[in-house]
Design an enzyme around this catalytic site. Structure first.
Site, PDB file in Angstrom:
ATOM      1  CB  SER A 279      -0.881  -0.052   1.266  1.00  0.00           C
ATOM      2  OG  SER A 279      -1.670   1.085   1.365  1.00  0.00           O
ATOM      3  CB  SER A 335      -7.228  14.376  -2.017  1.00  0.00           C
ATOM      4  OG  SER A 335      -6.845  14.010  -0.724  1.00  0.00           O
ATOM      5  CB  THR A 391     -16.507   9.363  -4.573  1.00  0.00           C
ATOM      6  OG1 THR A 391     -17.587   9.868  -3.794  1.00  0.00           O
ATOM      7  CG2 THR A 391     -15.901  10.530  -5.348  1.00  0.00           C
ATOM      8  CE  LYS A 394     -13.890  13.094  -2.530  1.00  0.00           C
ATOM      9  NZ  LYS A 394     -14.337  13.825  -1.346  1.00  0.00           N
TER      10      LYS A 394
HETATM   11  C1  LIG Z   1      -8.756   9.546  -1.936  1.00  0.00           C
HETATM   12  C2  LIG Z   1     -10.102   9.399  -1.331  1.00  0.00           C
HETATM   13  N1  LIG Z   1     -10.699   8.198  -1.355  1.00  0.00           N
HETATM   14  C3  LIG Z   1     -11.917   8.010  -0.818  1.00  0.00           C
HETATM   15  C4  LIG Z   1     -12.601   9.035  -0.238  1.00  0.00           C
HETATM   16  C5  LIG Z   1     -13.959   8.795   0.322  1.00  0.00           C
HETATM   17  O1  LIG Z   1     -14.942   9.109  -0.621  1.00  0.00           O
HETATM   18  P1  LIG Z   1     -16.402   9.531  -0.129  1.00  0.00           P
HETATM   19  O2  LIG Z   1     -16.314  10.973   0.224  1.00  0.00           O
HETATM   20  O3  LIG Z   1     -17.326   9.231  -1.240  1.00  0.00           O
HETATM   21  O4  LIG Z   1     -16.674   8.689   1.078  1.00  0.00           O
HETATM   22  C6  LIG Z   1     -12.025  10.311  -0.194  1.00  0.00           C
HETATM   23  C7  LIG Z   1     -12.719  11.439   0.431  1.00  0.00           C
HETATM   24  O5  LIG Z   1     -13.283  12.219   0.474  1.00  0.00           O
HETATM   25  C8  LIG Z   1     -10.746  10.500  -0.750  1.00  0.00           C
HETATM   26  O6  LIG Z   1     -10.150  11.687  -0.719  1.00  0.00           O
END
Ligand SMILES: Cc1ncc(COP(=O)(O)O)c(C=O)c1O
Length: 582
Positions: A279, A335, A391, A394
Protein backbone atom coordinates in the site's frame (compact mmCIF):
# COMPACT_ATOMS: atom_id res chain seq x y z
CA UNK A 1 -33.50 37.29 -7.29
CA UNK A 2 -37.13 37.70 -8.22
CA UNK A 3 -39.21 40.82 -8.33
CA UNK A 4 -39.76 40.75 -4.61
CA UNK A 5 -36.11 40.52 -3.89
CA UNK A 6 -36.03 37.04 -2.44
CA UNK A 7 -33.19 34.69 -2.91
CA UNK A 8 -34.04 31.20 -3.95
CA UNK A 9 -34.19 28.43 -1.40
CA UNK A 10 -35.60 25.05 -2.25
CA UNK A 11 -38.73 24.99 -0.16
CA UNK A 12 -39.22 21.31 -0.72
CA UNK A 13 -36.03 20.75 1.23
CA UNK A 14 -37.38 22.82 4.06
CA UNK A 15 -40.74 21.29 4.85
CA UNK A 16 -40.63 22.54 8.39
CA UNK A 17 -40.47 26.08 7.11
CA UNK A 18 -43.41 25.54 4.85
CA UNK A 19 -45.90 23.91 7.08
CA UNK A 20 -48.55 26.47 7.64
CA UNK A 21 -48.15 29.64 5.66
CA UNK A 22 -50.04 31.16 2.79
CA UNK A 23 -52.95 28.83 2.92
CA UNK A 24 -53.99 30.14 -0.47
CA UNK A 25 -50.79 28.72 -1.94
CA UNK A 26 -51.34 25.29 -3.47
CA UNK A 27 -47.71 24.36 -3.07
CA UNK A 28 -47.62 25.07 0.60
CA UNK A 29 -50.89 23.35 1.27
CA UNK A 30 -49.52 20.32 -0.58
CA UNK A 31 -46.46 20.40 1.66
CA UNK A 32 -48.80 20.86 4.59
CA UNK A 33 -50.58 17.63 3.94
CA UNK A 34 -47.41 15.76 4.70
CA UNK A 35 -46.46 17.93 7.61
CA UNK A 36 -49.16 18.55 10.12
CA UNK A 37 -47.07 20.67 12.41
CA UNK A 38 -49.76 23.32 12.72
CA UNK A 39 -49.16 23.78 16.40
CA UNK A 40 -45.63 24.84 15.69
CA UNK A 41 -46.71 27.62 13.36
CA UNK A 42 -46.23 30.45 15.78
CA UNK A 43 -42.80 29.25 16.78
CA UNK A 44 -41.80 28.85 13.17
CA UNK A 45 -42.81 32.38 12.39
CA UNK A 46 -39.53 33.56 13.85
CA UNK A 47 -37.57 31.06 11.78
CA UNK A 48 -39.40 31.83 8.58
CA UNK A 49 -38.71 35.49 8.92
CA UNK A 50 -34.98 34.80 8.89
CA UNK A 51 -35.21 33.20 5.49
CA UNK A 52 -35.69 34.81 2.14
CA UNK A 53 -37.24 32.27 -0.10
CA UNK A 54 -39.21 31.96 -3.22
CA UNK A 55 -41.99 29.48 -3.80
CA UNK A 56 -41.10 26.88 -6.42
CA UNK A 57 -44.73 26.60 -7.47
CA UNK A 58 -45.16 28.40 -10.77
CA UNK A 59 -48.79 29.15 -9.99
CA UNK A 60 -47.80 30.90 -6.82
CA UNK A 61 -48.45 34.55 -6.16
CA UNK A 62 -44.71 34.98 -5.89
CA UNK A 63 -44.36 34.68 -9.63
CA UNK A 64 -47.32 36.82 -10.58
CA UNK A 65 -46.23 40.03 -8.97
CA UNK A 66 -47.19 41.56 -5.69
CA UNK A 67 -50.18 43.47 -7.10
CA UNK A 68 -51.91 40.30 -8.19
CA UNK A 69 -51.14 38.25 -5.16
CA UNK A 70 -53.34 37.74 -2.21
CA UNK A 71 -51.86 39.15 0.95
CA UNK A 72 -49.81 36.49 2.59
CA UNK A 73 -46.68 35.88 4.51
CA UNK A 74 -44.36 37.19 1.84
CA UNK A 75 -46.09 40.54 1.73
CA UNK A 76 -45.79 41.12 5.41
CA UNK A 77 -42.07 40.68 5.87
CA UNK A 78 -40.73 44.17 6.41
CA UNK A 79 -37.90 45.34 4.26
CA UNK A 80 -37.71 42.29 2.05
CA UNK A 81 -38.95 43.93 -1.11
CA UNK A 82 -36.37 46.60 -1.66
CA UNK A 83 -33.25 47.77 0.00
CA UNK A 84 -32.30 51.37 0.53
CA UNK A 85 -30.72 51.64 -2.88
CA UNK A 86 -33.97 50.64 -4.44
CA UNK A 87 -32.53 47.47 -5.91
CA UNK A 88 -33.36 44.01 -4.80
CA UNK A 89 -30.10 43.04 -3.20
CA UNK A 90 -31.68 41.55 -0.15
CA UNK A 91 -28.55 40.05 1.36
CA UNK A 92 -26.91 43.42 1.82
CA UNK A 93 -30.06 45.30 2.72
CA UNK A 94 -31.83 43.21 5.28
CA UNK A 95 -30.46 42.87 8.70
CA UNK A 96 -31.34 39.34 9.67
CA UNK A 97 -33.37 39.16 12.84
CA UNK A 98 -32.34 36.92 15.65
CA UNK A 99 -32.56 33.21 15.23
CA UNK A 100 -33.02 31.08 18.26
CA UNK A 101 -31.17 27.84 17.84
CA UNK A 102 -33.01 24.58 18.21
CA UNK A 103 -33.15 23.15 21.69
CA UNK A 104 -31.15 20.17 22.78
CA UNK A 105 -34.26 18.07 22.31
CA UNK A 106 -34.50 19.18 18.72
CA UNK A 107 -37.50 21.31 19.62
CA UNK A 108 -38.35 24.71 18.26
CA UNK A 109 -37.51 28.16 19.55
CA UNK A 110 -39.82 29.10 22.29
CA UNK A 111 -39.64 25.66 23.74
CA UNK A 112 -36.21 26.37 25.18
CA UNK A 113 -36.03 25.45 28.81
CA UNK A 114 -35.64 28.28 31.24
CA UNK A 115 -32.42 27.00 32.74
CA UNK A 116 -30.79 26.13 29.42
CA UNK A 117 -27.65 27.99 28.47
CA UNK A 118 -26.07 28.28 25.05
CA UNK A 119 -23.03 26.05 24.78
CA UNK A 120 -22.24 25.11 21.21
CA UNK A 121 -22.87 27.00 18.03
CA UNK A 122 -21.89 25.60 14.68
CA UNK A 123 -23.25 23.09 12.27
CA UNK A 124 -22.57 20.00 14.35
CA UNK A 125 -24.55 21.19 17.34
CA UNK A 126 -26.89 24.07 16.76
CA UNK A 127 -28.42 24.45 20.07
CA UNK A 128 -28.85 25.07 23.67
CA UNK A 129 -27.87 22.30 25.93
CA UNK A 130 -28.60 21.98 29.53
CA UNK A 131 -25.25 21.04 31.08
CA UNK A 132 -26.74 19.59 34.22
CA UNK A 133 -28.94 17.30 32.21
CA UNK A 134 -26.21 16.06 29.90
CA UNK A 135 -23.44 15.88 32.44
CA UNK A 136 -25.51 13.39 34.36
CA UNK A 137 -25.04 10.91 31.52
CA UNK A 138 -21.27 11.31 31.35
CA UNK A 139 -18.80 10.23 34.01
CA UNK A 140 -16.65 13.27 34.88
CA UNK A 141 -13.46 11.47 33.90
CA UNK A 142 -14.73 10.93 30.35
CA UNK A 143 -15.65 14.59 30.02
CA UNK A 144 -12.36 15.84 31.36
CA UNK A 145 -10.29 13.47 29.22
CA UNK A 146 -12.15 14.40 26.07
CA UNK A 147 -12.06 18.09 26.86
CA UNK A 148 -8.29 17.83 27.36
CA UNK A 149 -7.95 16.17 23.94
CA UNK A 150 -10.08 18.84 22.30
CA UNK A 151 -8.10 21.51 24.14
CA UNK A 152 -4.93 20.16 22.54
CA UNK A 153 -6.46 20.61 19.11
CA UNK A 154 -7.43 24.18 20.00
CA UNK A 155 -3.95 24.96 21.32
CA UNK A 156 -2.30 23.66 18.18
CA UNK A 157 -4.73 25.55 15.94
CA UNK A 158 -5.97 22.21 14.61
CA UNK A 159 -9.50 22.28 15.99
CA UNK A 160 -11.86 21.74 13.07
CA UNK A 161 -14.60 24.27 12.72
CA UNK A 162 -17.41 23.64 10.30
CA UNK A 163 -18.43 26.50 8.12
CA UNK A 164 -22.21 26.49 7.84
CA UNK A 165 -23.05 27.13 4.21
CA UNK A 166 -26.10 26.79 2.04
CA UNK A 167 -25.25 26.22 -1.58
CA UNK A 168 -27.36 28.21 -4.02
CA UNK A 169 -28.67 26.09 -6.85
CA UNK A 170 -27.81 27.84 -10.11
CA UNK A 171 -25.31 30.25 -8.58
CA UNK A 172 -22.29 27.96 -8.24
CA UNK A 173 -19.68 28.58 -6.82
CA UNK A 174 -21.59 31.02 -4.61
CA UNK A 175 -23.11 29.97 -1.34
CA UNK A 176 -24.80 31.59 1.61
CA UNK A 177 -22.83 31.37 4.80
CA UNK A 178 -24.76 31.18 8.04
CA UNK A 179 -23.29 32.20 11.30
CA UNK A 180 -25.12 31.68 14.53
CA UNK A 181 -24.08 33.13 17.81
CA UNK A 182 -25.85 33.73 21.05
CA UNK A 183 -26.85 37.16 19.81
CA UNK A 184 -27.92 36.66 16.25
CA UNK A 185 -28.04 34.70 13.05
CA UNK A 186 -26.22 36.37 10.18
CA UNK A 187 -25.96 35.37 6.54
CA UNK A 188 -23.42 36.31 3.94
CA UNK A 189 -22.84 35.49 0.26
CA UNK A 190 -19.46 33.84 -0.29
CA UNK A 191 -17.52 32.32 -3.19
CA UNK A 192 -16.43 28.79 -2.42
CA UNK A 193 -12.94 27.77 -3.58
CA UNK A 194 -12.56 24.44 -1.81
CA UNK A 195 -15.49 22.49 -3.18
CA UNK A 196 -15.13 18.92 -4.42
CA UNK A 197 -18.27 19.12 -6.55
CA UNK A 198 -15.53 19.78 -9.08
CA UNK A 199 -17.73 20.30 -12.13
CA UNK A 200 -20.88 21.58 -10.43
CA UNK A 201 -22.81 18.49 -11.47
CA UNK A 202 -24.64 18.62 -8.14
CA UNK A 203 -26.70 21.47 -9.56
CA UNK A 204 -26.91 20.35 -13.16
CA UNK A 205 -30.57 20.48 -14.25
CA UNK A 206 -30.43 16.93 -15.66
CA UNK A 207 -29.14 15.63 -12.35
CA UNK A 208 -31.60 17.60 -10.27
CA UNK A 209 -34.50 16.49 -12.46
CA UNK A 210 -33.39 12.85 -12.35
CA UNK A 211 -33.37 13.00 -8.57
CA UNK A 212 -36.78 14.65 -8.32
CA UNK A 213 -38.23 12.25 -10.91
CA UNK A 214 -37.03 9.21 -9.01
CA UNK A 215 -38.48 10.54 -5.77
CA UNK A 216 -41.83 11.05 -7.49
CA UNK A 217 -41.58 7.57 -8.91
CA UNK A 218 -40.22 5.55 -6.03
CA UNK A 219 -40.30 7.73 -2.95
CA UNK A 220 -37.35 8.63 -0.80
CA UNK A 221 -35.57 5.71 0.77
CA UNK A 222 -34.33 2.36 -0.52
CA UNK A 223 -36.28 0.54 2.16
CA UNK A 224 -33.43 -1.52 3.50
CA UNK A 225 -30.46 -3.60 2.43
CA UNK A 226 -30.31 -4.87 -1.14
CA UNK A 227 -30.38 -8.44 0.05
CA UNK A 228 -33.46 -8.15 2.22
CA UNK A 229 -35.49 -5.44 0.56
CA UNK A 230 -34.74 -5.81 -3.11
CA UNK A 231 -32.43 -3.78 -5.32
CA UNK A 232 -33.97 -0.67 -6.77
CA UNK A 233 -33.85 -0.70 -10.55
CA UNK A 234 -32.09 2.68 -10.41
CA UNK A 235 -29.06 0.99 -8.81
CA UNK A 236 -29.07 -1.75 -11.45
CA UNK A 237 -28.92 0.93 -14.13
CA UNK A 238 -26.26 2.88 -12.27
CA UNK A 239 -24.03 -0.17 -11.93
CA UNK A 240 -24.26 -0.90 -15.60
CA UNK A 241 -23.34 2.72 -16.41
CA UNK A 242 -20.36 2.51 -14.03
CA UNK A 243 -19.09 -0.69 -15.64
CA UNK A 244 -19.35 1.04 -19.04
CA UNK A 245 -17.63 4.18 -17.72
CA UNK A 246 -14.57 2.17 -16.73
CA UNK A 247 -14.80 -0.50 -19.45
CA UNK A 248 -14.99 -3.13 -16.73
CA UNK A 249 -16.98 -6.32 -16.48
CA UNK A 250 -18.98 -5.32 -13.41
CA UNK A 251 -19.50 -2.59 -10.82
CA UNK A 252 -20.92 -2.47 -7.32
CA UNK A 253 -22.41 0.62 -5.69
CA UNK A 254 -21.78 1.28 -2.00
CA UNK A 255 -22.86 3.86 0.56
CA UNK A 256 -19.80 6.08 0.05
CA UNK A 257 -16.32 6.05 -1.46
CA UNK A 258 -14.98 5.44 2.04
CA UNK A 259 -17.15 2.37 2.45
CA UNK A 260 -16.25 1.10 -1.03
CA UNK A 261 -12.52 1.22 -0.22
CA UNK A 262 -12.91 -0.19 3.25
CA UNK A 263 -15.28 -2.96 2.20
CA UNK A 264 -13.29 -4.10 -0.84
CA UNK A 265 -9.86 -3.94 0.78
CA UNK A 266 -10.87 -5.53 4.05
CA UNK A 267 -12.66 -8.39 2.27
CA UNK A 268 -10.83 -9.44 -0.89
CA UNK A 269 -7.40 -10.23 0.59
CA UNK A 270 -8.95 -12.46 3.25
CA UNK A 271 -10.73 -14.52 0.58
CA UNK A 272 -7.40 -15.43 -1.01
CA UNK A 273 -5.26 -18.13 0.53
CA UNK A 274 -2.15 -16.01 0.83
CA UNK A 275 -2.36 -12.35 -0.07
CA UNK A 276 0.19 -9.66 0.71
CA UNK A 277 -1.06 -6.09 0.52
CA UNK A 278 1.36 -3.46 -0.76
CA UNK A 279 0.00 0.00 0.00
CA UNK A 280 1.24 3.51 -0.89
CA UNK A 281 2.15 5.43 2.27
CA UNK A 282 -0.08 8.38 1.37
CA UNK A 283 -3.21 6.36 0.71
CA UNK A 284 -6.48 7.79 2.00
CA UNK A 285 -7.80 6.89 5.46
CA UNK A 286 -10.49 4.66 3.90
CA UNK A 287 -7.86 2.51 2.19
CA UNK A 288 -5.77 2.39 5.34
CA UNK A 289 -8.87 1.24 7.25
CA UNK A 290 -9.52 -1.48 4.65
CA UNK A 291 -5.92 -2.67 4.65
CA UNK A 292 -5.87 -2.73 8.44
CA UNK A 293 -9.17 -4.56 8.72
CA UNK A 294 -8.06 -7.20 6.19
CA UNK A 295 -5.59 -8.49 8.81
CA UNK A 296 -3.31 -9.85 6.12
CA UNK A 297 0.43 -9.21 5.71
CA UNK A 298 0.93 -5.61 4.62
CA UNK A 299 3.83 -3.60 3.25
CA UNK A 300 3.90 0.18 2.91
CA UNK A 301 5.76 1.60 -0.06
CA UNK A 302 7.16 5.11 -0.14
CA UNK A 303 4.82 7.43 -1.92
CA UNK A 304 5.00 6.90 -5.69
CA UNK A 305 8.50 5.42 -5.32
CA UNK A 306 8.72 2.72 -7.98
CA UNK A 307 12.11 1.56 -6.84
CA UNK A 308 10.78 0.91 -3.35
CA UNK A 309 7.67 -0.77 -4.70
CA UNK A 310 9.79 -3.14 -6.76
CA UNK A 311 12.02 -3.93 -3.79
CA UNK A 312 8.96 -4.92 -1.78
CA UNK A 313 7.42 -7.05 -4.53
CA UNK A 314 10.71 -8.80 -5.12
CA UNK A 315 11.21 -9.33 -1.39
CA UNK A 316 7.77 -10.96 -1.03
CA UNK A 317 8.51 -13.33 -3.91
CA UNK A 318 11.90 -14.23 -2.52
CA UNK A 319 10.53 -14.90 0.94
CA UNK A 320 7.18 -16.51 0.13
CA UNK A 321 7.48 -17.74 -3.45
CA UNK A 322 6.26 -16.06 -6.65
CA UNK A 323 2.85 -17.73 -6.49
CA UNK A 324 1.81 -15.64 -3.47
CA UNK A 325 -0.84 -13.05 -4.38
CA UNK A 326 0.27 -9.42 -4.16
CA UNK A 327 -2.28 -6.61 -4.11
CA UNK A 328 -0.90 -3.15 -4.96
CA UNK A 329 -3.10 -0.39 -3.53
CA UNK A 330 -2.74 3.23 -4.61
CA UNK A 331 -4.56 6.39 -5.76
CA UNK A 332 -4.45 8.18 -9.07
CA UNK A 333 -4.76 11.82 -7.95
CA UNK A 334 -3.62 12.40 -4.37
CA UNK A 335 -6.01 14.81 -2.81
CA UNK A 336 -3.73 17.01 -0.70
CA UNK A 337 -0.76 17.47 -3.04
CA UNK A 338 -2.56 17.09 -6.35
CA UNK A 339 0.14 14.76 -7.64
CA UNK A 340 -0.58 11.83 -9.92
CA UNK A 341 0.68 8.28 -9.51
CA UNK A 342 2.92 6.71 -12.18
CA UNK A 343 0.14 4.37 -13.25
CA UNK A 344 1.86 2.89 -16.28
CA UNK A 345 5.00 2.01 -14.36
CA UNK A 346 2.98 0.54 -11.48
CA UNK A 347 1.10 -1.60 -13.98
CA UNK A 348 4.41 -2.70 -15.51
CA UNK A 349 5.62 -3.83 -12.09
CA UNK A 350 2.31 -5.52 -11.37
CA UNK A 351 2.68 -7.49 -14.57
CA UNK A 352 6.30 -8.34 -13.88
CA UNK A 353 5.53 -9.65 -10.39
CA UNK A 354 2.11 -11.09 -11.17
CA UNK A 355 0.35 -8.72 -8.79
CA UNK A 356 -3.21 -7.40 -8.86
CA UNK A 357 -3.91 -3.67 -8.59
CA UNK A 358 -6.50 -1.54 -6.80
CA UNK A 359 -6.62 2.14 -7.74
CA UNK A 360 -8.66 4.82 -5.98
CA UNK A 361 -9.77 7.33 -8.63
CA UNK A 362 -11.97 9.29 -6.25
CA UNK A 363 -10.37 12.63 -7.20
CA UNK A 364 -10.23 11.83 -10.89
CA UNK A 365 -13.50 10.26 -12.00
CA UNK A 366 -15.56 12.59 -14.15
CA UNK A 367 -12.55 14.84 -14.80
CA UNK A 368 -9.94 12.77 -16.64
CA UNK A 369 -10.18 10.37 -19.56
CA UNK A 370 -12.28 10.60 -22.69
CA UNK A 371 -15.37 9.38 -20.80
CA UNK A 372 -14.42 10.76 -17.42
CA UNK A 373 -13.27 7.33 -16.27
CA UNK A 374 -10.22 8.77 -14.48
CA UNK A 375 -6.49 9.14 -15.00
CA UNK A 376 -5.99 5.45 -15.78
CA UNK A 377 -8.43 5.89 -18.66
CA UNK A 378 -6.74 9.07 -19.83
CA UNK A 379 -3.39 7.30 -19.80
CA UNK A 380 -4.74 4.30 -21.66
CA UNK A 381 -4.04 2.14 -18.62
CA UNK A 382 -7.45 1.22 -17.23
CA UNK A 383 -7.60 -2.19 -18.89
CA UNK A 384 -4.40 -3.14 -17.04
CA UNK A 385 -5.85 -2.09 -13.65
CA UNK A 386 -7.63 -4.89 -11.80
CA UNK A 387 -10.06 -2.86 -9.71
CA UNK A 388 -11.03 0.81 -9.60
CA UNK A 389 -12.82 2.59 -6.79
CA UNK A 390 -14.60 5.89 -7.12
CA UNK A 391 -17.03 8.26 -5.51
CA UNK A 392 -20.35 9.58 -6.74
CA UNK A 393 -20.04 12.52 -4.35
CA UNK A 394 -17.31 14.68 -5.88
CA UNK A 395 -17.14 15.37 -9.64
CA UNK A 396 -20.39 13.46 -10.16
CA UNK A 397 -21.93 15.83 -7.64
CA UNK A 398 -24.25 13.42 -5.84
CA UNK A 399 -23.42 10.86 -3.14
CA UNK A 400 -22.20 7.30 -2.84
CA UNK A 401 -19.23 5.20 -3.85
CA UNK A 402 -18.41 2.16 -5.95
CA UNK A 403 -15.90 -0.36 -7.19
CA UNK A 404 -15.56 -1.63 -10.77
CA UNK A 405 -13.58 -4.63 -11.97
CA UNK A 406 -13.73 -8.30 -12.95
CA UNK A 407 -17.13 -9.87 -12.25
CA UNK A 408 -15.76 -12.62 -9.98
CA UNK A 409 -14.09 -10.04 -7.71
CA UNK A 410 -17.10 -7.78 -7.62
CA UNK A 411 -19.27 -10.77 -6.84
CA UNK A 412 -16.93 -11.79 -4.02
CA UNK A 413 -17.18 -8.32 -2.42
CA UNK A 414 -20.95 -8.33 -2.97
CA UNK A 415 -21.20 -11.69 -1.25
CA UNK A 416 -18.74 -11.28 1.62
CA UNK A 417 -18.21 -7.61 2.50
CA UNK A 418 -19.99 -6.61 5.72
CA UNK A 419 -19.81 -2.93 4.74
CA UNK A 420 -21.85 -3.74 1.67
CA UNK A 421 -24.22 -6.40 2.96
CA UNK A 422 -25.37 -5.01 6.29
CA UNK A 423 -26.42 -1.52 5.37
CA UNK A 424 -29.33 0.22 3.70
CA UNK A 425 -28.88 0.67 -0.04
CA UNK A 426 -28.47 4.00 -1.80
CA UNK A 427 -31.87 5.70 -2.27
CA UNK A 428 -33.44 5.52 -5.76
CA UNK A 429 -33.17 9.29 -6.14
CA UNK A 430 -29.45 9.34 -5.41
CA UNK A 431 -28.84 6.43 -7.78
CA UNK A 432 -30.86 8.07 -10.56
CA UNK A 433 -29.11 11.41 -10.12
CA UNK A 434 -25.66 9.81 -10.09
CA UNK A 435 -26.52 7.85 -13.23
CA UNK A 436 -27.68 11.01 -15.02
CA UNK A 437 -24.51 12.82 -13.97
CA UNK A 438 -22.14 10.08 -15.16
CA UNK A 439 -23.96 9.75 -18.46
CA UNK A 440 -23.75 13.49 -18.99
CA UNK A 441 -20.05 13.62 -18.14
CA UNK A 442 -19.25 10.68 -20.41
CA UNK A 443 -20.04 13.08 -23.25
CA UNK A 444 -19.07 16.43 -21.74
CA UNK A 445 -15.39 16.81 -22.65
CA UNK A 446 -15.91 20.58 -22.80
CA UNK A 447 -16.39 20.65 -19.03
CA UNK A 448 -13.14 18.79 -18.44
CA UNK A 449 -11.34 21.15 -20.85
CA UNK A 450 -12.80 24.25 -19.25
CA UNK A 451 -11.87 23.06 -15.78
CA UNK A 452 -8.25 22.51 -16.84
CA UNK A 453 -8.19 25.94 -18.48
CA UNK A 454 -9.30 27.64 -15.26
CA UNK A 455 -6.87 25.53 -13.23
CA UNK A 456 -3.98 26.68 -15.41
CA UNK A 457 -5.07 30.30 -15.15
CA UNK A 458 -5.22 30.19 -11.38
CA UNK A 459 -1.87 28.42 -11.02
CA UNK A 460 -0.22 30.94 -13.34
CA UNK A 461 -1.74 33.96 -11.59
CA UNK A 462 -0.81 32.70 -8.13
CA UNK A 463 2.72 32.16 -9.35
CA UNK A 464 2.84 35.58 -11.00
CA UNK A 465 1.72 37.17 -7.72
CA UNK A 466 4.65 35.50 -5.95
CA UNK A 467 2.47 33.27 -3.80
CA UNK A 468 3.81 29.85 -2.71
CA UNK A 469 1.74 27.71 -5.05
CA UNK A 470 2.67 24.10 -5.65
CA UNK A 471 2.70 23.45 -9.38
CA UNK A 472 0.68 20.27 -9.12
CA UNK A 473 -0.05 17.84 -11.92
CA UNK A 474 -3.80 17.99 -11.47
CA UNK A 475 -6.75 20.26 -10.79
CA UNK A 476 -5.93 20.33 -7.06
CA UNK A 477 -3.80 23.38 -6.25
CA UNK A 478 -1.99 23.47 -2.89
CA UNK A 479 -1.03 26.92 -1.63
CA UNK A 480 1.44 26.63 1.22
CA UNK A 481 1.06 28.53 4.48
CA UNK A 482 3.24 26.36 6.71
CA UNK A 483 1.66 27.23 10.05
CA UNK A 484 -1.60 25.92 11.51
CA UNK A 485 -2.66 29.05 13.35
CA UNK A 486 -1.77 31.43 10.54
CA UNK A 487 -3.60 29.16 8.11
CA UNK A 488 -6.75 29.42 10.21
CA UNK A 489 -6.41 33.18 10.63
CA UNK A 490 -5.84 33.65 6.91
CA UNK A 491 -8.92 31.54 6.21
CA UNK A 492 -10.98 33.64 8.64
CA UNK A 493 -9.85 36.87 6.98
CA UNK A 494 -10.63 35.49 3.55
CA UNK A 495 -14.11 34.73 4.73
CA UNK A 496 -14.86 37.88 6.69
CA UNK A 497 -13.12 40.49 4.60
CA UNK A 498 -13.10 39.05 1.08
CA UNK A 499 -16.18 36.80 1.19
CA UNK A 500 -14.13 33.85 0.00
CA UNK A 501 -14.37 30.46 1.60
CA UNK A 502 -11.24 28.29 1.59
CA UNK A 503 -10.89 25.76 4.38
CA UNK A 504 -7.50 25.63 6.13
CA UNK A 505 -5.86 22.22 5.78
CA UNK A 506 -3.96 21.37 8.92
CA UNK A 507 -2.39 18.41 10.70
CA UNK A 508 -3.18 15.49 10.76
CA UNK A 509 -4.57 15.78 7.22
CA UNK A 510 -1.15 17.10 6.13
CA UNK A 511 2.23 16.98 7.93
CA UNK A 512 2.99 19.77 10.42
CA UNK A 513 4.80 22.67 8.79
CA UNK A 514 3.02 22.07 5.49
CA UNK A 515 -0.35 23.55 6.44
CA UNK A 516 -2.00 24.90 3.35
CA UNK A 517 -4.98 25.97 1.37
CA UNK A 518 -6.27 23.52 -1.17
CA UNK A 519 -7.83 25.34 -4.11
CA UNK A 520 -10.10 23.55 -6.54
CA UNK A 521 -11.15 25.67 -9.52
CA UNK A 522 -14.16 24.51 -11.48
CA UNK A 523 -15.31 25.44 -14.97
CA UNK A 524 -17.56 28.02 -13.30
CA UNK A 525 -14.87 29.87 -11.37
CA UNK A 526 -14.55 32.65 -13.92
CA UNK A 527 -11.60 34.94 -14.61
CA UNK A 528 -13.02 37.69 -12.44
CA UNK A 529 -13.31 35.30 -9.50
CA UNK A 530 -9.75 34.12 -10.08
CA UNK A 531 -8.47 37.73 -10.03
CA UNK A 532 -10.46 38.45 -6.88
CA UNK A 533 -9.04 35.38 -5.13
CA UNK A 534 -5.43 36.14 -6.10
CA UNK A 535 -5.74 39.79 -5.01
CA UNK A 536 -7.32 38.74 -1.70
CA UNK A 537 -4.58 36.19 -1.03
CA UNK A 538 -1.87 38.69 -1.92
CA UNK A 539 -3.43 41.18 0.51
CA UNK A 540 -3.53 38.58 3.29
CA UNK A 541 0.02 37.41 2.64
CA UNK A 542 1.14 41.02 3.04
CA UNK A 543 -0.92 41.84 6.09
CA UNK A 544 0.03 38.65 7.98
CA UNK A 545 3.58 38.75 6.64
CA UNK A 546 3.32 35.14 5.46
CA UNK A 547 6.25 33.47 3.75
CA UNK A 548 6.15 33.42 -0.03
CA UNK A 549 8.48 30.42 -0.11
CA UNK A 550 7.33 26.83 -0.18
CA UNK A 551 8.32 25.48 3.29
CA UNK A 552 11.64 23.62 3.33
CA UNK A 553 9.98 20.64 5.04
CA UNK A 554 7.53 20.21 2.18
CA UNK A 555 8.60 17.26 0.08
CA UNK A 556 6.74 18.03 -3.12
CA UNK A 557 5.63 14.75 -4.68
CA UNK A 558 4.94 16.65 -7.88
CA UNK A 559 8.67 17.16 -8.26
CA UNK A 560 9.68 13.49 -8.35
CA UNK A 561 11.76 11.79 -10.99
CA UNK A 562 8.76 11.38 -13.29
CA UNK A 563 7.90 15.02 -13.63
CA UNK A 564 8.61 16.76 -16.89
CA UNK A 565 9.50 20.39 -17.04
CA UNK A 566 6.20 22.18 -17.00
CA UNK A 567 5.43 24.60 -19.77
CA UNK A 568 2.96 26.93 -18.10
CA UNK A 569 1.32 27.79 -21.40
CA UNK A 570 0.20 24.21 -22.02
CA UNK A 571 -2.99 23.12 -20.33
CA UNK A 572 -3.30 19.86 -18.41
CA UNK A 573 0.32 19.27 -17.51
CA UNK A 574 0.98 15.79 -16.21
CA UNK A 575 4.00 13.64 -15.92
CA UNK A 576 2.41 11.23 -18.39
CA UNK A 577 1.62 13.56 -21.21
CA UNK A 578 2.87 11.06 -23.73
CA UNK A 579 -0.15 8.93 -22.92
CA UNK A 580 -2.67 11.70 -23.38
CA UNK A 581 -3.75 10.61 -26.83
CA UNK A 582 -3.80 6.92 -26.21
C1 LIG B 1 -8.76 9.55 -1.94
C2 LIG B 1 -10.10 9.40 -1.33
N1 LIG B 1 -10.70 8.20 -1.36
C3 LIG B 1 -11.92 8.01 -0.82
C4 LIG B 1 -12.60 9.03 -0.24
C5 LIG B 1 -13.96 8.80 0.32
O1 LIG B 1 -14.94 9.11 -0.62
P1 LIG B 1 -16.40 9.53 -0.13
O2 LIG B 1 -16.31 10.97 0.22
O3 LIG B 1 -17.33 9.23 -1.24
O4 LIG B 1 -16.67 8.69 1.08
C6 LIG B 1 -12.02 10.31 -0.19
C7 LIG B 1 -12.72 11.44 0.43
O5 LIG B 1 -13.28 12.22 0.47
C8 LIG B 1 -10.75 10.50 -0.75
O6 LIG B 1 -10.15 11.69 -0.72
Amino acid sequence: MNHMGMSKVDLASLPMFASSYNEHCPFLSEVNQSNQGQAKAAKMDALLKQRNFECPNEECCMFKGAEQSEPGFFDTVNGLNEDEDGDDDVQSAVEMPELQPLTAEGGFPGAVEEESVPRFFGSFCNGFTNPAKFEAATPPVVRSELEAKLGKLHDAGNYREFIDIERQNGAFPKATRHEMSEEKHITDDVTVWCNNDYLNMGQHPKVVEAMIGAIRNSGCGAGGTRNISGTTHYITELESTLAALHDKEAALVMSTGFVANEAALSTLPGLLSNCHIVSDELNHASMIAGVRNARMPKHIWKHNDLHHLEQILKGIDEQHGPEVTKLIVFESVYSMDGDIAPIKEINDLAEKYNAITFIDEVHAVGMYGHKGGGVAQRNGESSRITMISGTLGKAFGVFGGYIAGPAHMIDAVRSYAAGFIFTTALPPSVSAAANASIQHLMEAQYLRDKQQEQVMKLKSKLQAAGLPVVWSNSHIIPLMVGDAKKCKIASDILLEKHKIYVQPINHPTVPRGTERFRLTPSPLHNDEMIDHLVAALDDIWNSLDLSREIPAEYDDPNQGPFVHDVDTTVPTPTRFDWDLNS
